[in-house]
Design a protein around this motif. Structure first.
Motif, short mmCIF file in Angstrom:
data_model
loop_
_atom_site.label_atom_id
_atom_site.label_comp_id
_atom_site.label_asym_id
_atom_site.label_seq_id
_atom_site.Cartn_x
_atom_site.Cartn_y
_atom_site.Cartn_z
N UNK A 1 0.83 -1.21 0.00
CA UNK A 1 0.00 0.00 0.00
C UNK A 1 0.86 1.26 0.00
N UNK A 2 2.16 1.08 0.19
CA UNK A 2 3.07 2.23 0.28
C UNK A 2 3.48 2.68 -1.12
N UNK B 1 -3.15 -5.84 -1.22
CA UNK B 1 -2.03 -5.93 -0.27
C UNK B 1 -1.74 -7.39 0.08
N UNK C 1 -0.49 3.96 -6.55
CA UNK C 1 -1.69 3.21 -6.17
C UNK C 1 -2.72 4.10 -5.48
N UNK C 2 -2.26 5.15 -4.83
CA UNK C 2 -3.23 5.96 -4.09
C UNK C 2 -4.06 6.84 -5.01
N UNK D 1 2.75 5.70 -4.13
CA UNK D 1 2.10 6.96 -4.48
C UNK D 1 1.20 6.78 -5.70
N UNK E 1 -8.25 -2.69 -1.52
CA UNK E 1 -6.82 -2.56 -1.23
C UNK E 1 -6.29 -3.68 -0.35
N UNK F 1 -1.55 10.02 -10.14
CA UNK F 1 -2.19 10.27 -8.85
C UNK F 1 -2.72 11.69 -8.78
N UNK F 2 -1.88 12.63 -9.19
CA UNK F 2 -2.31 14.02 -9.18
C UNK F 2 -3.51 14.21 -10.11
N UNK G 1 -12.50 1.44 -0.92
CA UNK G 1 -11.05 1.34 -1.08
C UNK G 1 -10.47 0.26 -0.16
N UNK H 1 -6.11 5.25 -6.84
CA UNK H 1 -7.31 4.41 -6.90
C UNK H 1 -8.52 5.00 -6.15
N UNK H 2 -8.36 5.40 -4.86
CA UNK H 2 -9.56 5.92 -4.18
C UNK H 2 -10.11 7.18 -4.85
N UNK H 3 -9.25 7.93 -5.52
CA UNK H 3 -9.76 9.16 -6.13
C UNK H 3 -10.51 8.89 -7.42
N UNK I 1 1.22 13.73 -12.46
CA UNK I 1 1.39 12.28 -12.34
C UNK I 1 -0.03 11.69 -12.33
#
Lengths: 426, 157
Positions: A50-51, A282, A55-56, A53, A278, A237-238, A274, A58-60, A235
């Motif tokens: 989960x660590x 994981x 992958x995060x 940047x 996730x 994620x952004x 999420x 996904x929730x957005x 990126x």
């Protein structure tokens, strides 16, 4: 512990009805313990997955979809799609597919499509006299377009696992996603003629224009997302966060159907959705680690290359395998577990990882329509208030056009790779 | 969620707050790099650690609500008494897994306490703490479910 025992134990736990993530974790734990390994790998591997940047994002992608469902954007998309193709025979069934294509450009998950747009579509179709199970089937089948047309949570997970370019994967999904829509509409045209489904009057141009105008702010979301990413400004994620912010802004300021006090619930729903996917991603990475320790990827690569040195033949064999796996394993878990297992062979045979990624994701999306683990089927049967078995049976005919598209993109890699090469260079 | 289910409510609110924090941190990151042309160093790392917490807490909330993906077809075909046995065996297996995970996560948090994050002085124990808290919650929910299954006739929530 042999690989056979390991997989057998896992299947036993799955049959017991434990949450999938617990089955993956417990089987891995048993294997590590039998080997006399340090069990610290358990929390370490699971947390490390989960660590990321990337992958995060996904929730957005999920938040954007949920925000649109609560802020009236979904209704506008539906109205616009209705004015575009409602006049065809079996009009509302076609609207269902076109609506999914538009929604796909904003949301990254098939479930969000099935829940939001699906509820509207099923109601509209049954009100007009379509059989409820037919409406549910069209909704389920077209929801799988969501994660093929960017943005896409499964492609994101593939990109992270395979270390492939997200921009290329996203672009690579555009043509296959449109092909899926075309194939489904072809099947619908044939079914509608045979069953004598109704059509709606041809809309006046100003109605189409007005509805298009109302839907325009929503239609801009993919442009912001992909444009920002491909221009190198954001990126992934952004881009996901900016798209989610845009979706919230649409609901709060432009359409004014979302209120500030709705936001906590929206974020809580996202966090829960999420959490469900996730923890699977994981724990699957722990499972993949155990398989890698047992040399499964190397053995399988040797076996696959021994099967044939023709990439197309191997890809077809992998497809059959994945369709079977897709019945039993959730799509994201399958990606995290099988990409490390299959990728060495894929690369050895000179298959482009982007091509393979799109094929794999499309294949596993078909798996969301097959029992016993058909996530989209579950959701749609809940939304349509029909028994699971009924939805399974009524959705089955639509597997034909989807598998046809899968076959096409497997045989002709250019269908996937043309657009990314055009935009991003070879 | 069940009445008086205080812990999952708090976990859910906390996870949503963390997701909102990520949302803000990433927007700040974009603003500083894209608009001001002065990229920040800490935002990406902060977002990642917040995400680890979001994932673990969200998992625990979903666990209490019983929405994790599972395959029920085999168990659902069993006779009611057999299903009850299967359910108890399943819950016990789950408890064993969570207990081992909890013990290992606690040990990992202890061992990593001296290691700091790269761009700000946060000990890694605070990050692995997410796994500890999540497992503790889920273990508690599982024990609660076992008790209810032993008491109730069919053990269905």
């Amino acid at each position: 512990m042999t690989v056979g025992t390991f997989l057998g134990l896992w299947l036993l736990l799955v049959a017991l009805g434990l949450p999938l993530f617990v089955t993956l974790g417990l089987a891995s734990l048993a294997s590590l313990w039998a080997q006399g390994d340090v069990l610290l790998a358990l929390p370490q591997r699971v947390t490390a997955a989960a660590n990321s940047f990337t992958l995060l994002a996904a929730p957005f992608f999920m938040l954007a979809g949920l925000a649109m469902n609560t802020s009236g954007v979904t209704n506008r998309i539906y109205a616009f799609a209705e004015s575009l193709v409602g006049w065809l025979r079996g009009g509302l069934a076609h609207v269902n597919v076109v609506g999914s294509v538009i929604f796909a450009g904003m949301s990254g998950s098939a479930v969000a499509d099935a829940v939001g747009l699906g509820a509207i579509e099923i109601k509209a179709m049954t009100d007009e006299g379509y059989e409820r199970e037919f409406a549910a089937a069209v909704t389920a089948a077209s929801a799988t377009i969501g994660p093929i047309i960017p943005p896409s949570v499964p492609m994101l997970v593939y990109a992270v696992t395979a270390d492939a370019s997200i921009g290329r994967l996203f672009l690579g999904g555009v043509v296959p996603g449109l092909l899926m829509a075309a194939a489904l509409m072809l099947q619908l045209a044939w079914m509608s003629r045979r069953r004598g489904y109704p059509r709606r009057p041809f809309p006046r141009l100003h109605v189409v224009a007005a509805r298009g105008w109302a839907a325009l702010p929503s239609l801009l979301t993919p442009a912001i997302l992909l444009g920002g990413m491909l221009a190198g400004a954001f990126t992934p994620t952004e881009a996901g966060v900016v798209a989610a912010a845009y979706a919230l802004l649409l609901g709060l300021v432009i359409h004014r159907e979302l209120r500030l006090r709705d936001l906590p619930r929206l974020f809580q729903e996202t966090v829960e959705a999420n959490g469900v996917i996730l923890i699977l991603v994981m724990t699957s990475s722990l499972f993949a680690f155990v398989l890698a320790r047992a040399q499964v990827p190397q053995v399988l690569a040797g076996w696959l290359v021994g099967l044939s040195t023709n990439p197309t033949v191997v890809l077809l064999a992998i497809n059959v395998f994945l369709l079977l796996v897709g019945c039993l394993l959730e799509a994201l878990a399958a990606i995290v577990i099988l990409v490390p297992v299959l990728l060495p062979a894929v690369k050895l045979l000179g298959i482009d990882p982007v091509h393979f990624g799109v094929v794999m994701v499309l294949n596993l999306m078909i798996g969301t329509l097959t029992p016993p683990v058909g996530i989209v089927l579950f959701v749609v049967s809940r939304v349509a208030q029909l028994p699971f078995e009924v939805v399974v049976r009524s959705t089955a005919p639509f597997l034909v056009p989807l598998v046809a598209v899968l076959l096409a993109i497997t045989l002709w890699p250019d269908l996937v790779l043309f657009l990314p090469r055009l935009v991003l260079g070879p | 969620m069940r009445d008086g289910d205080f812990a999952p409510r708090v976990a859910s609110a906390l996870a949503a707050a963390f997701l909102f924090a990520i949302f803000v941190v990433v927007l700040v990151q974009v603003f500083f790099r894209y608009v001001l042309g002065r990229p920040l160093m800490w935002t990406e790392e902060a977002a990642r650690y917040l995400y680890i917490w979001t994932c673990y807490l969200g998992t625990a909330v979903a666990f209490r609500r019983g929405v994790h993906i599972r395959i029920g077809v085999v168990v659902d075909r069993l006779s009611p008494p057999a299903r009850r046995v299967a359910e108890l065996v399943g819950l016990t297996c789950t408890a064993v897994y969570l207990a081992v995970f909890l013990a290992q996560a606690t040990e990992l948090a202890r061992l990593s306490h001296g290691t700091l994050a790269i761009t700000f002085p946060l000990p890694w124990s605070a990050i692995y703490g997410a796994a500890v808290v999540s497992c503790l919650l889920m273990l508690w929910f599982t024990v609660d479910a076992i008790q209810r299954a032993l008491r109730g006739p069919s053990g269905r929530r």
